[in-house]
Write a protein that holds these residues in place. Sequence first.
Motif, short mmCIF file in Angstrom:
data_model
loop_
_atom_site.label_atom_id
_atom_site.label_comp_id
_atom_site.label_asym_id
_atom_site.label_seq_id
_atom_site.Cartn_x
_atom_site.Cartn_y
_atom_site.Cartn_z
N LEU A 73 -35.55 -60.12 59.34
CA LEU A 73 -35.54 -58.91 60.15
C LEU A 73 -34.17 -58.24 60.22
O LEU A 73 -33.99 -57.28 60.98
CB LEU A 73 -36.01 -59.24 61.58
N ARG A 96 -39.25 -61.75 52.37
CA ARG A 96 -39.67 -60.40 52.73
C ARG A 96 -38.69 -59.84 53.75
O ARG A 96 -38.21 -60.57 54.62
CB ARG A 96 -41.09 -60.40 53.31
N HIS A 97 -38.40 -58.54 53.66
CA HIS A 97 -37.37 -57.93 54.49
C HIS A 97 -37.95 -56.75 55.26
O HIS A 97 -38.48 -55.82 54.67
CB HIS A 97 -36.22 -57.45 53.59
N PHE A 98 -37.84 -56.80 56.59
CA PHE A 98 -38.34 -55.73 57.45
C PHE A 98 -37.33 -55.47 58.56
O PHE A 98 -37.40 -56.09 59.62
CB PHE A 98 -39.70 -56.11 58.07
N THR A 99 -36.39 -54.58 58.34
CA THR A 99 -35.42 -54.31 59.38
C THR A 99 -36.08 -53.62 60.58
O THR A 99 -36.96 -52.78 60.41
CB THR A 99 -34.27 -53.43 58.86
N LEU A 100 -35.64 -53.97 61.77
CA LEU A 100 -36.17 -53.35 62.98
C LEU A 100 -35.26 -52.26 63.51
O LEU A 100 -35.52 -51.68 64.57
CB LEU A 100 -36.40 -54.40 64.08
N TYR A 151 -36.86 -51.05 69.20
CA TYR A 151 -37.49 -51.54 67.97
C TYR A 151 -38.89 -50.97 67.83
O TYR A 151 -39.31 -50.56 66.74
CB TYR A 151 -37.61 -53.07 67.96
N ARG A 155 -38.96 -48.44 64.80
CA ARG A 155 -39.44 -49.12 63.59
C ARG A 155 -40.77 -49.83 63.81
O ARG A 155 -40.94 -50.99 63.44
CB ARG A 155 -38.39 -50.12 63.09
N GLU A 157 -43.47 -49.54 62.27
CA GLU A 157 -44.10 -49.92 61.01
C GLU A 157 -43.59 -51.27 60.51
O GLU A 157 -44.34 -52.02 59.86
CB GLU A 157 -43.88 -48.83 59.94
N ASN A 158 -42.33 -51.60 60.82
CA ASN A 158 -41.80 -52.88 60.36
C ASN A 158 -42.13 -54.02 61.31
O ASN A 158 -42.20 -55.17 60.88
CB ASN A 158 -40.29 -52.77 60.12
N ALA A 161 -45.44 -54.72 59.90
CA ALA A 161 -45.33 -55.35 58.58
C ALA A 161 -44.92 -56.81 58.70
O ALA A 161 -45.42 -57.68 57.96
CB ALA A 161 -44.32 -54.59 57.72
N ALA A 162 -44.02 -57.11 59.62
CA ALA A 162 -43.60 -58.50 59.82
C ALA A 162 -44.77 -59.35 60.30
O ALA A 162 -44.97 -60.49 59.85
CB ALA A 162 -42.45 -58.56 60.82
#
Length: 283
Positions: A73, A96-100, A151, A155, A157-158, A161-162
């Motif tokens: 994250l 997998r990468h999902f920045t908040l 957050y 974000r 969508e992330n 996604a996470a």
Amino acid sequence: MRVTSGASDRLRTDRWLRLDGTTNTRDLGGLPTSDGGSTVPGRVLRSDNLQTLSEADVRRLVDEVRLREVVDLRTTAEVLLEGRGPLRAVPEVTHRHFTLLPERGHHTDVFAVEEDALPELPADWAESILPRQVTEGDQGEPPAVRSYLGYLAHRPENVIAALRALAAPADGATVVHCAAGKDRTGVVVAFALAVAGVPHEEIVADYALTAEVIDDLVAKLAASPTYAEDMVRRDVASHTPRAETMRRVLELLDERHGGPLGWLTEHGFGPEEQAALRARLRE
């Protein structure tokens, strides 16, 4: 539901994964659910940064814990500045990468550019590298609560996604982490546990558990040039998670969306996906 001293003792002693290179890794299994069940160990873990894992840690995670997926994250800047962690060399482990946090620029696959030269970062990059983003509203709420709401506002969508990554079938364990494993990780984990049917007060207790290792956690992050300035600029108390922070976030989700599941449904993570995540965390 009130957390009993027995539950607190169990949280302290049974769920920590003691590793050389992390200070805040624990299993999300063994938490009670509102229907009398419990979450299953060995499915989903939460952690601080994995960059300093030892060789023994990697062997233990891959061979004993059967770690097969990492959900990261952190921001793109954090990933690139910290460099490739040891798990990146393990073919069995998917990252997998999902920045908040909102970021300048766009990377479709942050891990694909890890080997490139470090991109030129804006002068104020440090201001966005750690979770300081807040919602424009909610001025009366404490800063940490506004940060967590940020957050969800900036974000969503992330966050979704996470959770989809955590819900996906996996032949082994998944770990979700950020830098400290308390703020960004804490929010994603709170939603996951809510989907699993874990009562609010148990979610709050799990979130607050990081306070037990906060001294070691701050010391670890202070040893990294990426995080050192932020660690020394504020005292340990300001980094310590407080139960009332997560309790308030959950209260606001209840008031505004009918609970965490309501927020998820509104943002496209509906009953079928919630059932898949619940099945991942439950028998």
